[in-house]
Enzyme design. Structure first.
Site, PDB file in Angstrom:
ATOM      1  N   HIS A 106       0.802  -1.232   0.000  1.00  0.00           N
ATOM      2  CA  HIS A 106       0.000   0.000   0.000  1.00  0.00           C
ATOM      3  C   HIS A 106       0.833   1.279   0.000  1.00  0.00           C
ATOM      4  CE1 HIS A 106      -3.480  -2.505   1.981  1.00  0.00           C
ATOM      5  NE2 HIS A 106      -3.062  -3.002   0.825  1.00  0.00           N
ATOM      6  N   TYR A 220     -10.121 -10.106   5.099  1.00  0.00           N
ATOM      7  CA  TYR A 220      -9.700 -11.146   4.158  1.00  0.00           C
ATOM      8  C   TYR A 220      -9.886 -12.548   4.740  1.00  0.00           C
ATOM      9  CZ  TYR A 220      -7.577  -7.618   1.145  1.00  0.00           C
ATOM     10  OH  TYR A 220      -7.367  -6.551   0.309  1.00  0.00           O
TER      11      TYR A 220
END
Length: 330
Positions: A106, A220
């Site tokens: 990220h 996730y």
């Protein structure tokens, strides 16, 4: 990773592992460009965006974002240089962000310009979610600078000693596309959610976009919401969210004449769901329509740019450059 036209026939291309190339779209030749910075091509990092201001002419500054090795697993840097023949010269780092973590996730990062001489770019949460709410670093932020790297005096947090002055907005998970609408004076951002919850946001000064306190995505590892829900007072809502995730790779606001019906629409490349995403907007900036184009290509669409003739160019993770142009009338 990035595409930018520097003349009517020359398209500058960045590749994540650190190379820069110049594509002549008339001659169909590809020329290596010398003078690229040393980048940390690890995890999701490397050489990222390339962009030029709307008033760019030959010999002007070209802007880049990239990941530099340093503390942790690298930091996102905004820089600029000029192109002389096939070599970058006068390289200048404008901001080495305070964004080091121990993950390779990220980094962001796209670049946009407005008509007033400001440059914007984003950094993701660097895999450390709470840092996106911490204004003593650049993590999870959109930054605004003058094109020469100076910090504008009217940035929203300039009067706070506990906030980095470059920050324009915060609470972003991972900015993957940014586009400025000069006609409407609006800055748009598209960012990855976790499992679901990709967002298109209208970026306003000093606003908190909520990550990781609020999100439309799930963890996730299971069907559990991220944070405390989808809304909280004092945190902004996206103008559009994608569940399931399309995994956006870029954002463009179309302003050309080749496709009049698309003027003022947002386009995003989709990585996971492999298509070109078109979003139509109302006058007041609401998302009122969506179309998924080029699904038959089966390509992860990474970068987008508008050519001088109003055609759309995009790159894919398989190493291709495509162009969309009007069908010739018979």
């Amino acid at each position: 990773w990035g595409l930018a036209f520097i003349s009517k026939t020359q398209l500058l291309i960045t590749e994540r592992e650190g190379s820069i190339k110049l594509l002549d779209i008339q001659r169909n030749t590809l020329t290596p460009v010398q003078g690229a910075p040393a980048v940390l091509a690890k995890g999701q990092g490397g050489l990222m965006d390339v962009a030029v201001p709307p008033d760019f002419t030959a010999g002007d500054w070209i802007y880049f974002t990239f990941v530099r090795a340093g503390d942790g697993d690298g930091v996102t840097v905004l820089a600029r240089a000029k192109l002389s023949s096939n070599k970058l010269v006068q390289w200048q780092d404008l901001l080495e962000t305070r964004s080091a973590t121990g993950t390779g996730y990220h980094f962001g990062s796209r670049i946009a310009f407005d008509e007033k001489g400001y440059v914007y770019f984003g950094v993701g949460d660097r895999g450390e979610r709470p840092m996106a709410q911490n204004l003593s670093n650049h993590v999870g932020g959109v930054m605004r600078l003058y094109r020469d790297g100076r910090v504008p005096e009217d940035n929203p947090f300039m009067k706070r000693d506990d906030v980095l002055p470059e920050i324009w907005s915060y609470g972003h998970r991972n900015p993957q596309g940014m586009a400025y609408d000069e006609a409407q004076k609006r800055l748009w951002l598209i960012e990855h959610g976790p499992r679901g919850g990709d967002e298109i946001n209208l970026v306003l000064p000093g606003r908190n976009y909520g990550w990781p306190v609020i999100s439309y995505g799930k963890e996730y590892w299971g069907p559990k919401a991220v944070g405390e829900g989808t809304h909280r007072e004092g945190m902004e809502q996206p103008i559009k969210q994608y569940t399931p995730s399309i995994a956006p790779g870029s954002l463009l606001l179309y302003s050309g004449n080749s496709f009049p019906a698309w003027r003022g629409n947002l386009f995003a490349g989709a990585l996971k769901l492999r298509h070109l995403n078109r979003v139509s907007l109302s006058e007041d900036g609401k998302a009122i329509g969506e179309e998924r184009l080029l699904t038959e290509l089966g390509e992860r669409i990474r970068a987008l740019t508008q050519g001088p003739q109003g055609w759309l160019y995009f790159s894919t993770d398989s190493g291709k450059i495509y162009v969309i142009k009007p069908v010739a009338k018979s």
